[in-house]
Design a protein around this motif. Structure first.
Motif, PDB file in Angstrom:
ATOM      1  N   ILE A  76       0.838  -1.192   0.000  1.00  0.00           N
ATOM      2  CA  ILE A  76       0.000   0.000   0.000  1.00  0.00           C
ATOM      3  C   ILE A  76       0.876   1.246   0.000  1.00  0.00           C
ATOM      4  N   VAL A  77       0.649   2.142  -0.941  1.00  0.00           N
ATOM      5  CA  VAL A  77       1.336   3.433  -0.934  1.00  0.00           C
ATOM      6  C   VAL A  77       0.649   4.324   0.090  1.00  0.00           C
ATOM      7  N   THR A  78       1.398   4.757   1.101  1.00  0.00           N
ATOM      8  CA  THR A  78       0.821   5.544   2.189  1.00  0.00           C
ATOM      9  C   THR A  78       1.213   7.013   2.144  1.00  0.00           C
ATOM     10  N   ASP A  79       2.247   7.347   1.365  1.00  0.00           N
ATOM     11  CA  ASP A  79       2.647   8.755   1.276  1.00  0.00           C
ATOM     12  C   ASP A  79       3.592   8.916   0.086  1.00  0.00           C
ATOM     13  N   VAL A  80       3.444  10.010  -0.641  1.00  0.00           N
ATOM     14  CA  VAL A  80       4.345  10.333  -1.752  1.00  0.00           C
ATOM     15  C   VAL A  80       4.753  11.791  -1.632  1.00  0.00           C
ATOM     16  N   GLU A  81       6.040  12.056  -1.687  1.00  0.00           N
ATOM     17  CA  GLU A  81       6.548  13.433  -1.702  1.00  0.00           C
ATOM     18  C   GLU A  81       7.459  13.595  -2.906  1.00  0.00           C
ATOM     19  N   VAL A  82       7.318  14.714  -3.593  1.00  0.00           N
ATOM     20  CA  VAL A  82       8.166  15.023  -4.742  1.00  0.00           C
ATOM     21  C   VAL A  82       9.126  16.129  -4.350  1.00  0.00           C
ATOM     22  N   LEU A  83      10.412  15.827  -4.358  1.00  0.00           N
ATOM     23  CA  LEU A  83      11.456  16.815  -4.088  1.00  0.00           C
ATOM     24  C   LEU A  83      11.916  17.369  -5.430  1.00  0.00           C
ATOM     25  N   ARG A  84      11.660  18.627  -5.672  1.00  0.00           N
ATOM     26  CA  ARG A  84      11.843  19.189  -7.002  1.00  0.00           C
ATOM     27  C   ARG A  84      13.268  19.685  -7.253  1.00  0.00           C
ATOM     28  N   LEU A  85      13.685  20.744  -6.611  1.00  0.00           N
ATOM     29  CA  LEU A  85      14.996  21.334  -6.904  1.00  0.00           C
ATOM     30  C   LEU A  85      16.085  20.923  -5.912  1.00  0.00           C
ATOM     31  N   HIS A  86      15.779  20.014  -5.028  1.00  0.00           N
ATOM     32  CA  HIS A  86      16.761  19.617  -4.012  1.00  0.00           C
ATOM     33  C   HIS A  86      17.988  18.956  -4.644  1.00  0.00           C
ATOM     34  N   TYR A  87      17.765  18.134  -5.665  1.00  0.00           N
ATOM     35  CA  TYR A  87      18.929  17.482  -6.271  1.00  0.00           C
ATOM     36  C   TYR A  87      19.735  18.457  -7.125  1.00  0.00           C
ATOM     37  N   ALA A  88      19.082  19.453  -7.706  1.00  0.00           N
ATOM     38  CA  ALA A  88      19.831  20.483  -8.439  1.00  0.00           C
ATOM     39  C   ALA A  88      20.817  21.180  -7.511  1.00  0.00           C
ATOM     40  N   GLU A  89      20.356  21.497  -6.289  1.00  0.00           N
ATOM     41  CA  GLU A  89      21.244  22.149  -5.325  1.00  0.00           C
ATOM     42  C   GLU A  89      22.340  21.194  -4.839  1.00  0.00           C
ATOM     43  N   THR A  90      21.989  19.930  -4.659  1.00  0.00           N
ATOM     44  CA  THR A  90      22.981  18.934  -4.263  1.00  0.00           C
ATOM     45  C   THR A  90      24.070  18.830  -5.316  1.00  0.00           C
ATOM     46  N   LEU A  91      23.654  18.693  -6.571  1.00  0.00           N
ATOM     47  CA  LEU A  91      24.611  18.544  -7.662  1.00  0.00           C
ATOM     48  C   LEU A  91      25.436  19.805  -7.880  1.00  0.00           C
ATOM     49  N   LYS A  92      24.852  20.951  -7.630  1.00  0.00           N
ATOM     50  CA  LYS A  92      25.633  22.190  -7.692  1.00  0.00           C
ATOM     51  C   LYS A  92      26.790  22.140  -6.703  1.00  0.00           C
ATOM     52  N   ASN A  93      26.482  21.705  -5.484  1.00  0.00           N
ATOM     53  CA  ASN A  93      27.537  21.572  -4.476  1.00  0.00           C
ATOM     54  C   ASN A  93      28.586  20.559  -4.896  1.00  0.00           C
ATOM     55  N   TRP A  94      28.155  19.419  -5.401  1.00  0.00           N
ATOM     56  CA  TRP A  94      29.102  18.388  -5.837  1.00  0.00           C
ATOM     57  C   TRP A  94      29.980  18.898  -6.979  1.00  0.00           C
ATOM     58  N   ARG A  95      29.344  19.554  -7.960  1.00  0.00           N
ATOM     59  CA  ARG A  95      30.108  20.040  -9.115  1.00  0.00           C
ATOM     60  C   ARG A  95      31.137  21.082  -8.698  1.00  0.00           C
ATOM     61  N   GLU A  96      30.733  22.002  -7.831  1.00  0.00           N
ATOM     62  CA  GLU A  96      31.674  23.034  -7.401  1.00  0.00           C
ATOM     63  C   GLU A  96      32.829  22.440  -6.604  1.00  0.00           C
TER      64      GLU A  96
ATOM     65  N   ASP B 135      13.073  17.671 -16.531  1.00  0.00           N
ATOM     66  CA  ASP B 135      11.952  17.029 -15.842  1.00  0.00           C
ATOM     67  C   ASP B 135      12.376  16.088 -14.717  1.00  0.00           C
ATOM     68  N   MET B 136      13.607  16.189 -14.247  1.00  0.00           N
ATOM     69  CA  MET B 136      14.086  15.288 -13.207  1.00  0.00           C
ATOM     70  C   MET B 136      13.741  15.818 -11.812  1.00  0.00           C
ATOM     71  N   VAL B 137      13.289  14.911 -10.949  1.00  0.00           N
ATOM     72  CA  VAL B 137      12.952  15.229  -9.559  1.00  0.00           C
ATOM     73  C   VAL B 137      13.369  14.028  -8.705  1.00  0.00           C
ATOM     74  N   ASN B 138      13.033  14.075  -7.443  1.00  0.00           N
ATOM     75  CA  ASN B 138      13.186  12.907  -6.574  1.00  0.00           C
ATOM     76  C   ASN B 138      11.830  12.541  -5.988  1.00  0.00           C
ATOM     77  N   PHE B 139      11.557  11.254  -5.929  1.00  0.00           N
ATOM     78  CA  PHE B 139      10.351  10.744  -5.270  1.00  0.00           C
ATOM     79  C   PHE B 139      10.730  10.104  -3.944  1.00  0.00           C
ATOM     80  N   GLN B 140       9.959  10.400  -2.908  1.00  0.00           N
ATOM     81  CA  GLN B 140      10.018   9.638  -1.670  1.00  0.00           C
ATOM     82  C   GLN B 140       8.658   8.976  -1.492  1.00  0.00           C
TER      83      GLN B 140
END
Length: 417
Positions: free
Chosen positions: A318-338, A374-379
């Motif tokens: 049963i799926v009990t909760d879905v959250e879409v993290l939109r720009l969080h990975y963009a910020e993560t990757l910015k940090n990694w790239r820098e 169109d990339m995001v993260n799903f929890q």
């Protein structure tokens, strides 16, 4: 300049400021001259032809091989310019979609990941030198999307927030058995064992990650609470009260989604809860970027919700909760790239210039896909029974606040008593 390449650039770049110096030294300008200038130099006619026929693969390949360089701008600026024009539409976009359509026909073959092939794919990426990852990851070696409550926090703070955010959704209790599928360098498993007094089994297919995880557990005196094994999820036995999987589902392959969730259902106890954290796409089923599939994540695929949810439903979970993290990975990757670029010379020392260029394009292209595509993260929170979790989501926020409390000398469970 190759006629096909000139036509491609003219049809794609309607806005922006792109200059191409071709293999004969001639200079060509595209776009309306607005925005950040990007000037690339192509050193061979062979590279020109390759880019004309398959730009998504051939541009990063040419950069890796030194057949393409930047006079102005960098890979991120070039990909941004491309994505902004694709978003605006144009005749060239149709041609690119036709190429992607051909890849779509073969995507199930590309994502056929039986156990032996899965291990080989993992070794291609995750058994690279640990020193490489230390050049750009946070202190806990979290190689997945961080969580930014605000944009003014450090990568380390955002990764700690990610662990709190995920832990809160697991509704953990002392003594529970927790399975971490795709446990990486052990950070999540060790965090859960330390904070919640649970018994964690982390599994990975990477020898490098397994070695580091075991050593970390020993040094932190958590070997009795958190153990790590080299194992395929399909070979495990349960039951487990909780399952967490962060950044692993992208390697499962669409052919194996039903197998994955059927196995998770088998491994979960009747009161089981699972938290799946995965990269996702908002535009529906597609294909893996050709460059990423060939050089970075062979066998990998980023799913849409429409591809994940049917497999969960058919497993009886049963799926009990879905959250879409939109720009969080963009910020993560910015940090990694820098961080990577600040330590680029060390990456060259560990491997070579070609490898450093490959990773430079990988990190830039990935950041761009989360920031402008169109990339995001799903929890996705999943349970076996409908009455296992509280009626409202309040417990998640309350748990996160307690975990974030400063100067906590005891575990979460001790502090909550």
């Amino acid at each position: 300049m190759n006629r096909l390449l000139a036509n491609l650039a003219a049809r794609l770049v309607r806005t922006g400021n792109l200059t191409i110096t071709d293999a004969d030294g001639a200079v060509h300008n595209f776009g309306d001259g607005s925005g950040e200038p990007v000037h690339v130099v192509i050193h061979s006619r062979r590279a020109e032809r390759a880019i004309a026929f398959d730009p998504m693969l051939a541009v990063p390949e040419a950069y890796m091989d030194g057949a393409l360089d930047f006079e102005k701008g960098d890979p991120l600026a070039l990909v941004k310019l491309t994505y902004e024009n694709i978003e605006a539409g144009g005749g060239e976009v149709l041609a690119m979609k036709l190429g992607e359509g051909l890849r779509f026909l073969f995507r199930r073959l590309h994502q056929f990941n039986p156990a032996r092939r899965s291990r080989r794919n993992v070794q291609r990426h995750y058994d690279l030198s640990g020193e490489l990852y230390r050049l750009f990851l946070d202190e806990d070696m979290q190689y997945s999307c961080a969580y930014f409550p605000t944009l003014d926090i450090s990568l380390e703070e955002a990764q700690r927030a990610k662990k709190r955010h995920i832990a809160a959704k697991l509704a953990l209790g002392p003594g529970q058995r927790v399975l971490d599928i795709g446990s990486g360098w052990g950070g999540m498993g060790l965090y859960l064992a330390r904070q919640f007094d649970v018994d964690v089994l982390g599994v990975t297919l990477s020898q490098e990650q397994h070695t580091v995880s075991q050593e970390r557990a020993r040094k932190e005196a958590l070997a009795g609470k958190a153990r790590f094994e080299i194992a395929d999820y399909r070979a495990l036995s349960g039951p487990f009260n909780r399952i967490v999987s962060v950044g692993m589902f992208e390697h499962v392959g669409i052919n194996h989604y039903r197998t994955f969730f059927d196995k998770c259902a088998q491994l979960m106890s009747d009161d089981g809860v699972m938290l799946l954290h995965t990269i996702g796409r908002t535009s529906g089923p597609s294909v893996t970027n050709a460059f990423i599939r060939k050089y970075i994540f062979p066998g990998g695929y980023i799913p849409s919700l429409s591809e994940i949810l049917p497999a969960i439903e058919k497993s009886g979970l049963i799926v009990t909760d879905v959250e879409v993290l939109r720009l969080h990975y963009a910020e993560t990757l910015k940090n990694w790239r820098e961080r990577f670029m600040a330590n680029r010379d060390k990456a060259v020392e560990i491997y070579d210039e070609r490898f450093a260029r490959m990773w430079e394009f990988y990190l830039a292209g990935s950041e761009a896909s989360f920031r402008w595509q169109d990339m995001v993260n799903f929890q996705i929170q999943i349970a076996k029974k409908r009455d296992t979790l509280p009626l409202t989501r309040d417990y998640m926020g309350e748990t996160e606040k307690r975990l974030a409390a400063p100067a906590r000398a005891k575990t979460f469970t001790d502090a909550a008593e």
